[in-house]
Motif scaffolding. Structure first.
Motif, PDB file in Angstrom:
ATOM      1  N   ASN A 603       0.813  -1.211   0.000  1.00  0.00           N
ATOM      2  CA  ASN A 603       0.000   0.000   0.000  1.00  0.00           C
ATOM      3  C   ASN A 603       0.850   1.266   0.000  1.00  0.00           C
ATOM      4  OD1 ASN A 603      -2.489  -1.328   0.019  1.00  0.00           O
ATOM      5  ND2 ASN A 603      -2.423  -1.602   2.251  1.00  0.00           N
ATOM      6  N   SER A 604       2.114   1.115   0.389  1.00  0.00           N
ATOM      7  CA  SER A 604       3.004   2.273   0.404  1.00  0.00           C
ATOM      8  C   SER A 604       3.267   2.808  -1.001  1.00  0.00           C
ATOM      9  CB  SER A 604       4.345   1.916   1.062  1.00  0.00           C
ATOM     10  OG  SER A 604       4.981   0.839   0.380  1.00  0.00           O
ATOM     11  N   ILE A 605       2.796   2.093  -2.018  1.00  0.00           N
ATOM     12  CA  ILE A 605       2.945   2.586  -3.387  1.00  0.00           C
ATOM     13  C   ILE A 605       2.254   3.937  -3.563  1.00  0.00           C
ATOM     14  CG2 ILE A 605       0.863   1.571  -4.410  1.00  0.00           C
ATOM     15  CD1 ILE A 605       2.515   0.796  -6.830  1.00  0.00           C
ATOM     16  N   VAL A 606       1.388   4.274  -2.613  1.00  0.00           N
ATOM     17  CA  VAL A 606       0.696   5.558  -2.666  1.00  0.00           C
ATOM     18  C   VAL A 606       1.687   6.715  -2.653  1.00  0.00           C
ATOM     19  CG1 VAL A 606       0.447   5.830  -0.164  1.00  0.00           C
ATOM     20  CG2 VAL A 606      -1.250   6.828  -1.683  1.00  0.00           C
ATOM     21  N   LYS A 607       2.911   6.465  -2.157  1.00  0.00           N
ATOM     22  CA  LYS A 607       3.937   7.509  -2.120  1.00  0.00           C
ATOM     23  C   LYS A 607       4.576   7.746  -3.489  1.00  0.00           C
ATOM     24  CE  LYS A 607       5.294   6.133   2.585  1.00  0.00           C
ATOM     25  NZ  LYS A 607       6.449   5.647   3.398  1.00  0.00           N
ATOM     26  N   LEU A 608       4.385   6.788  -4.407  1.00  0.00           N
ATOM     27  CA  LEU A 608       5.086   6.863  -5.700  1.00  0.00           C
ATOM     28  C   LEU A 608       4.302   7.749  -6.660  1.00  0.00           C
ATOM     29  CD1 LEU A 608       6.167   3.117  -6.080  1.00  0.00           C
ATOM     30  CD2 LEU A 608       7.262   4.966  -4.817  1.00  0.00           C
ATOM     31  N   THR A 609       4.292   9.021  -6.395  1.00  0.00           N
ATOM     32  CA  THR A 609       3.443   9.945  -7.144  1.00  0.00           C
ATOM     33  C   THR A 609       4.038  10.338  -8.495  1.00  0.00           C
ATOM     34  OG1 THR A 609       4.470  11.801  -5.974  1.00  0.00           O
ATOM     35  CG2 THR A 609       2.442  10.882  -5.044  1.00  0.00           C
ATOM     36  N   ARG A 610       5.278   9.896  -8.774  1.00  0.00           N
ATOM     37  CA  ARG A 610       5.890  10.246 -10.055  1.00  0.00           C
ATOM     38  C   ARG A 610       5.818   9.112 -11.076  1.00  0.00           C
ATOM     39  NH1 ARG A 610       8.868  12.620  -6.060  1.00  0.00           N
ATOM     40  NH2 ARG A 610       9.310  14.860  -6.281  1.00  0.00           N
ATOM     41  N   LEU A 611       5.197   8.002 -10.732  1.00  0.00           N
ATOM     42  CA  LEU A 611       5.144   6.851 -11.634  1.00  0.00           C
ATOM     43  C   LEU A 611       4.493   7.214 -12.965  1.00  0.00           C
ATOM     44  CD1 LEU A 611       4.266   3.753  -9.432  1.00  0.00           C
ATOM     45  CD2 LEU A 611       6.119   3.893 -11.094  1.00  0.00           C
ATOM     46  N   GLU A 612       5.192   6.876 -14.038  1.00  0.00           N
ATOM     47  CA  GLU A 612       4.665   7.107 -15.381  1.00  0.00           C
ATOM     48  C   GLU A 612       4.276   5.792 -16.058  1.00  0.00           C
ATOM     49  OE1 GLU A 612       7.746   9.188 -17.419  1.00  0.00           O
ATOM     50  OE2 GLU A 612       7.590  10.984 -16.190  1.00  0.00           O
ATOM     51  N   THR A 613       5.025   4.719 -15.772  1.00  0.00           N
ATOM     52  CA  THR A 613       4.756   3.421 -16.396  1.00  0.00           C
ATOM     53  C   THR A 613       4.800   2.325 -15.347  1.00  0.00           C
ATOM     54  OG1 THR A 613       5.740   4.103 -18.500  1.00  0.00           O
ATOM     55  CG2 THR A 613       5.534   1.739 -18.111  1.00  0.00           C
ATOM     56  N   ILE A 614       3.722   1.531 -15.262  1.00  0.00           N
ATOM     57  CA  ILE A 614       3.701   0.293 -14.478  1.00  0.00           C
ATOM     58  C   ILE A 614       3.390  -0.823 -15.465  1.00  0.00           C
ATOM     59  CG2 ILE A 614       2.644  -0.988 -12.595  1.00  0.00           C
ATOM     60  CD1 ILE A 614       1.816   1.625 -11.348  1.00  0.00           C
ATOM     61  N   ASP A 615       4.356  -1.686 -15.661  1.00  0.00           N
ATOM     62  CA  ASP A 615       4.218  -2.728 -16.681  1.00  0.00           C
ATOM     63  C   ASP A 615       4.405  -4.088 -16.017  1.00  0.00           C
ATOM     64  OD1 ASP A 615       4.084  -4.193 -18.961  1.00  0.00           O
ATOM     65  OD2 ASP A 615       5.755  -3.234 -19.995  1.00  0.00           O
ATOM     66  N   ILE A 616       3.297  -4.752 -15.744  1.00  0.00           N
ATOM     67  CA  ILE A 616       3.316  -6.083 -15.133  1.00  0.00           C
ATOM     68  C   ILE A 616       3.106  -7.106 -16.243  1.00  0.00           C
ATOM     69  CG2 ILE A 616       2.345  -7.595 -13.384  1.00  0.00           C
ATOM     70  CD1 ILE A 616       3.539  -5.029 -12.259  1.00  0.00           C
ATOM     71  N   ASP A 617       4.066  -7.995 -16.418  1.00  0.00           N
ATOM     72  CA  ASP A 617       3.962  -9.004 -17.471  1.00  0.00           C
ATOM     73  C   ASP A 617       2.692  -9.826 -17.303  1.00  0.00           C
ATOM     74  OD1 ASP A 617       5.160 -10.567 -19.683  1.00  0.00           O
ATOM     75  OD2 ASP A 617       5.190 -12.162 -18.182  1.00  0.00           O
ATOM     76  N   ARG A 618       2.058 -10.166 -18.415  1.00  0.00           N
ATOM     77  CA  ARG A 618       0.757 -10.837 -18.364  1.00  0.00           C
ATOM     78  C   ARG A 618       0.838 -12.246 -17.779  1.00  0.00           C
ATOM     79  NH1 ARG A 618      -0.122 -14.043 -23.128  1.00  0.00           N
ATOM     80  NH2 ARG A 618       1.621 -13.948 -24.595  1.00  0.00           N
ATOM     81  N   HIS A 619       2.051 -12.803 -17.678  1.00  0.00           N
ATOM     82  CA  HIS A 619       2.179 -14.154 -17.138  1.00  0.00           C
ATOM     83  C   HIS A 619       2.328 -14.157 -15.614  1.00  0.00           C
ATOM     84  CE1 HIS A 619       3.621 -14.641 -21.386  1.00  0.00           C
ATOM     85  NE2 HIS A 619       2.723 -15.589 -21.304  1.00  0.00           N
ATOM     86  N   GLY A 620       2.532 -12.997 -15.025  1.00  0.00           N
ATOM     87  CA  GLY A 620       2.670 -12.923 -13.585  1.00  0.00           C
ATOM     88  C   GLY A 620       1.341 -12.647 -12.906  1.00  0.00           C
ATOM     89  N   PHE A 621       1.358 -12.624 -11.598  1.00  0.00           N
ATOM     90  CA  PHE A 621       0.157 -12.307 -10.827  1.00  0.00           C
ATOM     91  C   PHE A 621       0.581 -11.353  -9.719  1.00  0.00           C
ATOM     92  CE2 PHE A 621      -0.896 -16.222 -12.911  1.00  0.00           C
ATOM     93  CZ  PHE A 621      -2.225 -16.068 -13.266  1.00  0.00           C
TER      94      PHE A 621
END
Length: 860
Positions: A603-621
């Motif tokens: 949940n601490s990802i809320v601090k990452l306010t500069r994120l431009e790209t989040i790319d999660i490979d489709r084979h992961g979960f």
């Protein structure tokens, strides 16, 4: 190499200077003077460094030390911008004037220190009489060698016989456009060797001939004088009025001229004013060699291009054999042990089919005993030895790049050898790191510029094109091993990045690491255990079979990290715990997790306010929390197929959601669950270009079919159905969708008779294909690529012929049929259908399937 860091500083200062927080009328406006000073001073220093680097290459240790001081200065300025400005901007948002003024004062004090260091560097330069901007003749020595090679008698061509025959036929073709043959390719492929043999074979068929070396820094007058001497212009006419007299002579003669090693089009614009137009009527010819395909295309058109490729393994070994036994005809492989032959083949394999590397390696081996021990020593140390032998030739291509493109080229070294790299990844990482910046601050312009840089690297033959997209753009690319080694060496020298193997050493240097890449698990673990402080790290790449990187993240404060890439193999299915400290990487802009990684972003990802790209490979979960939408800069969100990532799409009054994003930003959204898809998504996210929806229901089908007005920029749509929809899907009102991907969980009929009118690529997975669906597909006017995977063919025969005396698939170029069910025959019986078909691929098919009519049976 300091120019790379200087360019980064300049780019960041440009962006900051355009920031609203320091515009006139705000209490931070007075900081603009310092920012402008940084930008202006770094530009001057960069020009100075660019002029001084040839002196450094000549071995002047004083210049090398001076440039090292400048490089450290540039690095410290970049750190200053990265650390201070975001703090000042953040405090300004909360109108905490005292804190803001305090930070601003501290920033100004640091700028004063930088100014004193600039003055001190200039003092060192003058005190120790460091003459660092004189023209250095080191490159001239190399050019002279090229001139000598051009006129040497040796024209032996090994492994290029097919290329030679094609070029000879093209050169003597009476209808050759513009009379030009352009031999292009990456450094070391043998372009000059091949051109020399071609020139010498045909020159007797022309009235006059000439071969000249153009070079990286050409002078038109010297080149024209060289041509004049070669074609027989008298000394008197060469001295009196060279250009007019040469043109007059060539107008009445049938000539062939070889222009070797042309780097840019400007020199051709000068030469063509003197060289008469050599069209097919006169029969004159020009042969050029260039590392840049665009140069050949500019001079002779697309038809003139002949792109050389690396040699195949047997041709490589043939060239190696010739060079090894060149001086002793009585010694050959018959006199050698089988083990020595095997070592020789391993050595040749490491050369990657590049003739220059093979010749350099053979030269090293000729100076050693022909024993297994001696040759194994060469094999073990081969990378650097071959690289050193080819360094000057390869480095010329790097030095010819625009300064702003050099760091983009070095980025390829962060990937392992032979890795296929997506253009999407490269361009977004370049922008995230501010390697690509436009003055206007327009992100779309930055993306276009990044694509231009990538295209330029491909045209210069520094990068190999792997795949193109549905609309002809670069989809993925590779870099040859020899050029990959060049990237790694240059990056280490400039501290641009380090590989795990060369990162160990002086703790002071380790502490200044900005980018690092790991290809080995053991080295990665040892490195993180040995180096507790990595405060300057901007980029972390991990290619690993053991994603222990996530446990390492729990122990480090990567406060300046911009880019994180973790790649694990597929089918590893590793469960990981991503630490809550992940959220401390508040500067993170680009995150890619590839492979079978199972876990949850904290949940601490809320601090990452500069994120431009989040790319999660489709084979992961990977489960994403709702805090992901806190980043107002988010432009690309790619999640996996599974249901684990639902949380981030949940709509709640207590948490931000995708509808809280700025409407101009988000461009990619993959995969949104069907139950969270609403019409307002298309209304709000006006720049959405790629959209994927999974678990598509009747309600979503109805929204897509009746939505008005349709999104203007949506180009790619991917729909994954979990059940058989009762609604007919109608996408005829989406003129900008050019790529459509439709997939179902189990075989079902596709209820659609209305596809996007400008569709270029269509993929169907698990659908039933019958004559009615085919009849619709045949009429699509712009369809160029059709892929059908695991589809069922109840009628057994698939007839691709035209309907009712018409024609079918007017633009289709590629047809892929993978793992068909129930298909026994594919046919096309008329002569007007699929006239543009270039590739027909069947995989996973029964050998009894027949292809009839005009279709040729492919290799299965």
């Amino acid at each position: 190499m300091a120019e790379i860091l200087l360019t980064s500083v300049i780019n960041k200062s440009i962006e900051i200077a355009g920031n609203l927080l320091i515009q006139e009328g705000t209490h931070l406006y007075w900081l603009k003077e310092d920012i402008d000073w940084i930008q202006r001073e770094m530009r001057h220093i960069r020009s100075y460094v660019d002029n001084a680097k040839t002196k450094e290459a000549g071995g002047d240790s004083r210049v090398k030390n001076l440039l090292k001081d400048i490089q450290q200065l540039a690095g410290d300025v970049e750190d200053l911008l990265d650390e201070f400005l975001p703090k000042i901007q953040q405090s300004n948002k909360f109108i905490c004037c005292l804190k803001t003024v305090s930070l601003a004062d501290e920033f100004a004090m640091e700028i004063e220190k930088i100014k004193r260091r600039v003055i001190d560097i200039d003092r060192i330069r003058t005190t120790y009489n460091i003459i660092d901007t004189d023209n250095n003749n080191d490159d001239c020595v190399l050019w002279d060698r090229r001139r000598l090679f051009l006129h040497a008698d040796e024209t032996e061509v090994i492994g290029l016989d097919d290329d030679f025959n094609m070029l000879q036929a093209k050169l003597l073709d009476q209808d050759l456009h513009y009379g030009v043959v352009s031999i292009v390719g990456m450094p070391g492929l043998g372009k000059t060797t091949l051109a020399k043999k071609l020139y010498r074979l045909v020159r007797d068929q022309f009235e006059c001939s000439g071969l000249v070396y153009v070079s990286q820094q050409p002078r038109a007058g010297e080149i024209l004088l060289g041509i004049a001497k070669e074609v027989g212009l008298t000394e008197k006419k060469r001295k009196e009025n060279l250009e007019d007299n040469l043109r007059s002579l060539l107008k009445i003669k049938r000539y062939v001229i070889l222009l070797d090693d042309i780097w840019d089009v400007e020199i051709w614009d000068d030469l063509k004013l003197v060289l008469p137009e050599c069209d097919s009527k006169v029969g004159s010819r020009i042969i050029i060699t260039s590392r840049n395909s665009n140069v050949g295309r500019y001079i002779g058109g697309e038809f003139s291009l002949h792109a050389l490729q690396p040699l195949e393994s047997e041709k490589s070994f043939e060239l190696f054999t010739k060079k090894i036994f060149n001086f002793d005809d009585n010694i050959n492989w018959a006199n050698a042990s089988p083990d020595l032959v095997n070592i020789g083949r391993s050595i040749v394999g490491r050369c990657g089919g590049i003739p220059l590397a093979i010749v350099v390696t053979a030269g090293m081996l000729r100076a050693r005993e022909r024993t297994e021990h001696a040759w194994n020593r060469v094999l073990e140390s081969m990378g650097h030895k071959v690289q050193d032998g080819c360094a000057k030739v390869l480095a010329l291509s790097y030095n010819d790049l625009p300064i702003a493109s050099r760091s983009c080229f070095l980025y390829f070294g962060l990937y392992p050898e032979d890795h296929e790299i997506r253009a999407f990844d490269l361009t977004n990482m370049w922008i995230a790191e501010k390697l690509i910046v436009v003055n206007s601050g327009n992100r779309r312009e930055a993306e276009d510029l990044a694509e231009d840089v990538l295209n330029d690297l491909v045209s210069r033959n520094l990068i190999e094109l792997a795949k193109r997209t549905y609309n002809g753009r670069i989809s993925s690319c590779r870099i040859h091993d020899l050029l990959h080694s060049l990237c790694v060496d240059l990056a280490k020298e400039s501290n641009f990045f380090h590989t795990a193997h060369d990162a160990f050493g002086d703790p002071g240097n380790v502490a200044r690491l900005r980018r690092i890449t790991f290809y080995s698990d053991n080295v990665m673990d040892e490195f993180f255990r040995s180096n507790p402080k990595l405060e300057k790290l901007r980029v972390l790449f991990c290619f690993t079979k053991n994603p222990s990187i996530f446990s390492h993240l729990a122990h480090f404060d990567f406060k300046l990290l911009h880019t994180l890439v973790v790649v694990v193999p597929r089918y590893l299915k590793e469960n990981v715990t991503i630490p809550s400290k992940f959220g401390n990487m508040t500067y993170l802009r680009y995150l890619r997790l590839e492979g079978d990684i199972f876990g949850k972003l904290p949940n601490s990802i809320v601090k990452l306010t500069r994120l431009e790209t989040i790319d999660i490979d489709r084979h992961g979960f990977i489960q994403l929390p709702s805090g992901v939408w806190k980043s107002k800069q988010l432009r690309h969100l790619c999640t996996d197929y599974g249901q684990a990532s639902n949380n981030c799409f949940s709509i709640s009054p207590f948490y931000p959601n995708m509808y809280s994003l700025l409407p101009n930003n988000l461009q990619t959204l993959m995969w949104i669950p069907d139950k969270f898809f609403e019409p307002r998504l298309l209304h709000r996210l006006i720049n959405l270009r790629k959209l994927g929806i999974r678990g598509v229901s009747d309600s979503t089908v109805k929204i897509l079919s009746t939505f008005s007005p349709v999104p203007k920029v949506l180009e790619v749509l991917k729909l994954m159905f979990s059940s058989d929809p009762s609604e007919q899907i109608n996408l005829s009102s989406y003129p900008n969708i050019v790529k459509l991907h439709l997939c179902v969980d189990r075989t079902m009929a596709l209820k659609s008779e209305a596809f996007p009118p400008n569709l270029v690529k269509l993929t169907l997975v698990y659908f039933m294909v019958d004559r009615y669906l085919l009849a619709v597909l045949k009429t699509l006017p712009k369809l160029r690529k059709l892929k059908m995977a695991a589809c069922r063919y109840n009628e057994k025969k698939m007839d691709l012929s035209g309907e009712a005396n018409g024609y079918s698939f007017p633009q289709l170029e590629v047809l892929h049929i993978h793992y068909p069910k129930g298909l026994s025959e594919v046919t096309c019986t008329d002569d007007v259908s699929m006239l543009k078909l270039k590739e027909l691929l069947l995989t996973g098919v029964d050998s009894s399937i027949s292809l009839s009519g005009r279709l040729k049976k492919p290799s299965i």
